[in-house]
Design an enzyme around this catalytic site. Structure first.
Site, PDB file in Angstrom:
ATOM      1  N   GLY A  30      68.418 -29.567  22.498  1.00 16.15           N
ATOM      2  CA  GLY A  30      67.453 -28.752  21.777  1.00 16.15           C
ATOM      3  C   GLY A  30      67.996 -28.118  20.511  1.00 16.15           C
ATOM      4  O   GLY A  30      67.305 -28.041  19.491  1.00 16.15           O
ATOM      5  N   THR A  31      69.235 -27.649  20.549  1.00 17.87           N
ATOM      6  CA  THR A  31      69.806 -26.983  19.376  1.00 17.87           C
ATOM      7  C   THR A  31      69.902 -27.934  18.190  1.00 17.87           C
ATOM      8  O   THR A  31      69.495 -27.602  17.071  1.00 17.87           O
ATOM      9  CB  THR A  31      71.193 -26.407  19.709  1.00 17.87           C
ATOM     10  OG1 THR A  31      71.035 -25.345  20.661  1.00 17.87           O
ATOM     11  CG2 THR A  31      71.881 -25.861  18.464  1.00 17.87           C
ATOM     12  N   ASN A  66      61.581 -18.655  25.759  1.00 14.19           N
ATOM     13  CA  ASN A  66      62.599 -18.815  26.784  1.00 14.19           C
ATOM     14  C   ASN A  66      62.915 -17.534  27.538  1.00 14.19           C
ATOM     15  O   ASN A  66      63.399 -17.578  28.666  1.00 14.19           O
ATOM     16  CB  ASN A  66      63.890 -19.362  26.157  1.00 14.19           C
ATOM     17  CG  ASN A  66      64.343 -18.544  24.953  1.00 14.19           C
ATOM     18  OD1 ASN A  66      63.598 -18.378  23.994  1.00 14.19           O
ATOM     19  ND2 ASN A  66      65.551 -18.042  25.001  1.00 14.19           N
ATOM     20  N   SER A  97      64.727 -30.882  25.391  1.00 18.21           N
ATOM     21  CA  SER A  97      66.071 -31.078  25.929  1.00 18.21           C
ATOM     22  C   SER A  97      65.986 -31.472  27.394  1.00 18.21           C
ATOM     23  O   SER A  97      65.272 -30.834  28.177  1.00 18.21           O
ATOM     24  CB  SER A  97      66.887 -29.784  25.777  1.00 18.21           C
ATOM     25  OG  SER A  97      68.236 -29.993  26.125  1.00 18.21           O
ATOM     26  N   HIS A 139      67.956 -31.274  30.024  1.00 25.13           N
ATOM     27  CA  HIS A 139      68.445 -30.458  31.135  1.00 25.13           C
ATOM     28  C   HIS A 139      67.506 -29.316  31.518  1.00 25.13           C
ATOM     29  O   HIS A 139      67.741 -28.623  32.506  1.00 25.13           O
ATOM     30  CB  HIS A 139      69.855 -29.926  30.844  1.00 25.13           C
ATOM     31  CG  HIS A 139      69.918 -28.780  29.893  1.00 25.13           C
ATOM     32  ND1 HIS A 139      70.247 -27.506  30.294  1.00 25.13           N
ATOM     33  CD2 HIS A 139      69.728 -28.714  28.562  1.00 25.13           C
ATOM     34  CE1 HIS A 139      70.267 -26.703  29.243  1.00 25.13           C
ATOM     35  NE2 HIS A 139      69.943 -27.412  28.179  1.00 25.13           N
ATOM     36  N   THR A 144      77.258 -43.076  17.820  1.00 23.02           N
ATOM     37  CA  THR A 144      76.925 -43.914  18.967  1.00 23.02           C
ATOM     38  C   THR A 144      76.128 -43.120  19.992  1.00 23.02           C
ATOM     39  O   THR A 144      76.528 -42.036  20.388  1.00 23.02           O
ATOM     40  CB  THR A 144      78.210 -44.473  19.613  1.00 23.02           C
ATOM     41  OG1 THR A 144      78.934 -45.224  18.644  1.00 23.02           O
ATOM     42  CG2 THR A 144      77.874 -45.356  20.812  1.00 23.02           C
ATOM     43  N   CYS A 200      72.021 -18.498  26.153  1.00 24.41           N
ATOM     44  CA  CYS A 200      72.841 -18.752  24.969  1.00 24.41           C
ATOM     45  C   CYS A 200      73.413 -17.456  24.390  1.00 24.41           C
ATOM     46  O   CYS A 200      74.306 -17.486  23.563  1.00 24.41           O
ATOM     47  CB  CYS A 200      72.011 -19.465  23.901  1.00 24.41           C
ATOM     48  SG  CYS A 200      71.323 -21.023  24.463  1.00 24.41           S
TER      49      CYS A 200
END
Length: 383
Positions: free
Chosen positions: A72-73, A150, A198, A200, A236, A324
């Site tokens: 997400g960041t 959040n 994201s 997770h 990659t 965070c």
């Protein structure tokens, strides 16, 4: 200690066993570089394209509009800095309660000469679409308003804001990291040009996410190199993680409606138990328009960080807000933005439910929380 009760799913969720199984072959058997033209590379590339289709189905976009990132960041940074540096204008609109990935990206742009408007929110934490429209100028390059907060779980009027931006010809980005996989998202219906998510946060692996970028939206890349992801995100690709993200998205598309109803019911029972039995407790965020599993409550006279640590001793895992920034010991800026007094903002905790949450967890949490709050207050002379 008995089994831990994990109520911090807004910070991270357990990886679904089906997702783990889907990831394993790309660590051990199909480990080729997806940019290679040989059979091992083609198998890896097929995993990327399958995941792209699964994510596209979750948010109703075209597979080629899905850009894989590290989470997400990075997606937020690519959306905001990428759109700003593409040259449409020198003005950005966002809100005061965005995730730091958005706010700090905006702060960085201010240092480069961009003007940023930080819109206020009401007492429930919602942005007014009228405020968005009033803030738009001929120089506005981007509007970035999160889909769901959040910290307090409040849902934003994304469709209305998207309609405003579409009428004004302004790019609209939404940070949907908390909402994706838990409630329906439709980028076409809601006029969304850029969207971050994201894995997770909805039972996928850490370290992988996406930025949806509508086909005609100009973006300047942040990472330069081999030109992967249509030149917008070189490096990659994390093939095992992306395979896991894809399956997590596919599972969410099939199961989210039923799971959202189950989790929402448990959240309401927990809220009723806490607010009904603990004096001086207060719900933060919108009472109805909120994420299924998010519950943010303030307890008068009980410092949130201390309460979280005491609950942890009892095997209950909660947080004080954003994972965070939880180590900063500052009052949650989101709560302050809603008008909550600093002392009460410091007395808040976030309980976020998920797939592993059971009715037994709810009852034990409510009982333990009541006992711990009472114990702390007995030790507090002011209370």
């Amino acid at each position: 200690m008995d089994e831990l009760i994990y109520l911090d799913n807004a910070a991270s969720t357990p990886v679904d066993p089906r997702v783990v199984t889907a990831m394993l072959p790309y660590f051990t058997w199909h480990y080729g570089n997806p940019s290679a033209i040989h059979p091992m590379g083609r198998r890896a590339d097929e995993a990327l394209e399958t995941a792209r289709e699964q994510v596209a189905a979750l948010i109703n976009c075209q597979p080629e509009e899905v850009i894989f990132t590290s989470g997400g960041t990075e997606s937020d940074n690519l959306a905001i800095s990428g759109a700003a540096m593409a040259g449409r204008g020198r003005h950005i609109i966002t809100s005061e309660i965005e995730h730091h990935a958005v706010l700090l990206a905006c702060h960085a742009l201010e240092k480069k000469g961009f003007e940023v408007t930080y819109l206020p929110v009401d007492s429930f934490g919602q942005v007014s679409p009228k405020d968005v429209e009033a803030a738009i100028t001929p120089q506005t390059a981007l509007v970035s308003i999160m889909a769901a907060n959040n910290v307090i779980g409040t849902l934003q009027p994304v469709a209305e804001i998207g309609a405003v931006c579409r009428r004004q010809g302004v790019i609209f980005h939404t940070d949907a990291v908390q909402m994706a996989g838990h409630l329906p998202l439709d980028v076409k219906r809601d006029n969304i040009d850029l969207l971050s998510l994201s894995a997770h946060k909805f039972n996928g692996p850490k370290g992988v996410g996406i930025l949806y970028a509508k086909g005609d939206v100009p973006l300047a890349p942040l990472i330069l190199g081999g030109g992967q992801e249509s030149g917008l995100r070189s490096g990659t690709e994390n093939v095992p993680g992306i395979a896991g993200l894809g399956l997590a998205a596919g599972i969410a598309a099939l199961e989210m409606q039923e799971e959202a109803g189950r989790v929402s019911s448990l959240r309401k029972k927990l809220a009723e138990a806490i607010l009904g039995s603990i004096p001086g407790s207060r719900l933060n965020g919108h009472p109805q328009k909120r994420l299924p599993g998010n519950l943010n409550i303030s307890f008068e006279g009980v410092e949130g960080e201390y309460l979280s640590k005491e609950l942890a001793k009892q095997g209950i895992c909660v947080s004080t807000g954003s994972a965070c920034s939880s180590a900063s010991h500052e009052a949650p800026y989101v709560l302050l933005a809603t008008g909550l007094e600093r002392d009460l903002a410091n007395c808040s905790i976030r309980l976020s439910l998920g797939k592993m949450t059971t009715p037994e967890h709810i009852q034990k949490t409510a009982d333990t929380l009541s006992a711990v709050v009472s114990q702390i207050r007995r030790q507090t002379p002011v209370w």
